[in-house]
Design an enzyme around this catalytic site. Sequence first.
Site, PDB file in Angstrom:
ATOM      1  N   THR A 176      87.289   1.584  50.357  1.00  0.00           N
ATOM      2  CA  THR A 176      87.784   0.361  51.366  1.00  0.00           C
ATOM      3  C   THR A 176      88.867  -0.523  50.720  1.00  0.00           C
ATOM      4  O   THR A 176      88.886  -0.723  49.576  1.00  0.00           O
ATOM      5  CB  THR A 176      86.364  -0.471  51.507  1.00  0.00           C
ATOM      6  OG1 THR A 176      85.633   0.538  52.452  1.00  0.00           O
ATOM      7  CG2 THR A 176      86.842  -1.594  52.383  1.00  0.00           C
ATOM      8  N   ARG A 204      78.040   5.121  62.965  1.00  0.00           N
ATOM      9  CA  ARG A 204      77.849   4.271  62.049  1.00  0.00           C
ATOM     10  C   ARG A 204      78.982   3.249  61.881  1.00  0.00           C
ATOM     11  O   ARG A 204      79.944   3.703  61.669  1.00  0.00           O
ATOM     12  CB  ARG A 204      77.553   5.077  60.842  1.00  0.00           C
ATOM     13  CG  ARG A 204      77.073   4.296  59.626  1.00  0.00           C
ATOM     14  CD  ARG A 204      78.272   3.762  58.495  1.00  0.00           C
ATOM     15  NE  ARG A 204      77.929   3.219  57.385  1.00  0.00           N
ATOM     16  CZ  ARG A 204      78.730   2.679  56.469  1.00  0.00           C
ATOM     17  NH1 ARG A 204      79.897   2.648  56.817  1.00  0.00           N
ATOM     18  NH2 ARG A 204      78.295   2.028  55.608  1.00  0.00           N
ATOM     19  N   VAL A 205      78.546   1.866  61.570  1.00  0.00           N
ATOM     20  CA  VAL A 205      79.435   1.015  61.059  1.00  0.00           C
ATOM     21  C   VAL A 205      79.018   0.069  60.070  1.00  0.00           C
ATOM     22  O   VAL A 205      77.795  -0.046  59.941  1.00  0.00           O
ATOM     23  CB  VAL A 205      79.681   0.024  62.419  1.00  0.00           C
ATOM     24  CG1 VAL A 205      80.451  -1.026  62.149  1.00  0.00           C
ATOM     25  CG2 VAL A 205      80.333   0.576  63.626  1.00  0.00           C
ATOM     26  N   GLY A 206      79.893   0.050  58.959  1.00  0.00           N
ATOM     27  CA  GLY A 206      79.515  -0.617  57.730  1.00  0.00           C
ATOM     28  C   GLY A 206      79.784  -2.247  57.953  1.00  0.00           C
ATOM     29  O   GLY A 206      79.579  -2.733  59.004  1.00  0.00           O
ATOM     30  N   ASP A 207      80.008  -2.803  56.732  1.00  0.00           N
ATOM     31  CA  ASP A 207      80.160  -4.100  56.670  1.00  0.00           C
ATOM     32  C   ASP A 207      81.287  -4.604  56.861  1.00  0.00           C
ATOM     33  O   ASP A 207      81.703  -5.984  57.312  1.00  0.00           O
ATOM     34  CB  ASP A 207      79.618  -4.717  55.311  1.00  0.00           C
ATOM     35  CG  ASP A 207      80.538  -4.010  54.260  1.00  0.00           C
ATOM     36  OD1 ASP A 207      80.643  -2.842  54.226  1.00  0.00           O
ATOM     37  OD2 ASP A 207      80.952  -4.836  53.115  1.00  0.00           O
ATOM     38  N   THR A 227      83.536  -4.875  49.155  1.00  0.00           N
ATOM     39  CA  THR A 227      83.593  -3.407  49.362  1.00  0.00           C
ATOM     40  C   THR A 227      82.380  -2.958  48.454  1.00  0.00           C
ATOM     41  O   THR A 227      81.759  -3.314  47.599  1.00  0.00           O
ATOM     42  CB  THR A 227      85.005  -2.839  48.329  1.00  0.00           C
ATOM     43  OG1 THR A 227      84.575  -1.447  48.348  1.00  0.00           O
ATOM     44  CG2 THR A 227      85.091  -3.280  47.115  1.00  0.00           C
ATOM     45  N   GLY A 228      81.771  -1.935  49.042  1.00  0.00           N
ATOM     46  CA  GLY A 228      80.407  -1.307  48.537  1.00  0.00           C
ATOM     47  C   GLY A 228      79.727  -0.680  49.634  1.00  0.00           C
ATOM     48  O   GLY A 228      80.159  -0.362  50.624  1.00  0.00           O
ATOM     49  N   GLY A 230      78.014  -0.505  52.479  1.00  0.00           N
ATOM     50  CA  GLY A 230      77.809  -1.449  53.507  1.00  0.00           C
ATOM     51  C   GLY A 230      76.547  -1.891  53.841  1.00  0.00           C
ATOM     52  O   GLY A 230      76.293  -3.103  54.427  1.00  0.00           O
TER      53      GLY A 230
HETATM   54  N1  ASP Z   1      81.778  -1.060  52.683  1.00  0.00           N
HETATM   55  C1  ASP Z   1      82.437   0.155  53.216  1.00  0.00           C
HETATM   56  C2  ASP Z   1      81.494   0.717  54.336  1.00  0.00           C
HETATM   57  O1  ASP Z   1      80.058   0.524  53.822  1.00  0.00           O
HETATM   58  C3  ASP Z   1      82.465   1.108  52.201  1.00  0.00           C
HETATM   59  C4  ASP Z   1      83.364   0.886  51.099  1.00  0.00           C
HETATM   60  O2  ASP Z   1      83.459  -0.467  50.574  1.00  0.00           O
HETATM   61  O3  ASP Z   1      84.167   1.605  50.598  1.00  0.00           O
HETATM   62  O4  ASP Z   1      81.765   1.262  55.524  1.00  0.00           O
END
Ligand code: ASP
Length: 309
Positions: A176, A204-207, A227-228, A230
């Site tokens: 991300t 699916r939706v992340g953070d 980033t991480g 989510g």
């Molecule tokens: N945080 C993002 C997600 O979970 C992934 C990422 O940080 O690469 O969608």
Amino acid sequence: MKYSLAIHGGAGTILPESMTREKEQAYLQGLKDALQIGEQILIKNGSALDAVEAAVKVLEDNPLFNAGRGAVFTHDKTHEMDASIMCGKSITAGAVAGVKNIKNPVSLARKVMEKTEHVMLCGEGAMNFAKLINTEIMPDDYFYSEERYQQLHQALAEDIILLDHYHKTNDKKFGTVGAVALDTNGNLAAATSTGGMTNKKFGRVGDSPIIGAGTYANNAKCAVSCTGHGEYFIKSVVAYDVFCLMEYKQLSLEQACHLVVNTKLKNIGGEGGLIAIDKEGNISMPFNSIGMYRGMLSHNKPLHVAIYK
Ligand code: ASP
């Protein structure tokens, strides 16, 4: 005149031994390109909002990062992207989730903020809005890369959901991208953009598009982009938690970021990191993973990019 800018290109198990020198240089150059575009705006007294959007667009256009052009494949062999942006001066925000074929999701998020009375648009509705305002749409092959396709095949074969690059050795990397900035007028802004996770299913939706989880900006204290993994960042409301620790517990930016990333997130198994900036222009970029693509600069500090601890 004070200004500062920080960016990230994802965190995770980024091991020097699994990188070639050329690849490492390409990532560092990608980060530099984004920082330089952002600085050109800030140095001319442009807004933090313009700077974070421009820096994130450069990273979205770079196929190395998991956002825009380099977005990972979903289970259905498509690309569903999430992005958000927030202005710390007006406390306004815009976000899109699960959008397809959009060249620069971060710019679409900004349009949601500026041209609608909503904060987040998703899926088909977001696509209808994008078409209505003539957002740049790209064909599927613009988002195709052999490496990403192989990642999907690996994920399908093992029936797992992957966070960007993954190796059997349990390497994880989150690609991300994000930016935070302080402009010469003392305004803060944050933006985040992602393709999410390889083999993600069911919309699916992340953070990243969730204000307060992956992105937050408020002139009173700070601007944050995460980033991480989510799911953990959503459950920990990470970006807003950094703000709250500063606002209600009077923690410094560094203390708040450190507590959230290295204690609170870690305690629940949340891997990743964040970039944050406060209204004095201090920058914090903690991560609890092995590496995080990151970079920063300010009016009195030269451009600096890094990958490992
Ligand atoms: N945080 C993002 C997600 O979970 C992934 C990422 O940080 O690469 O969608």
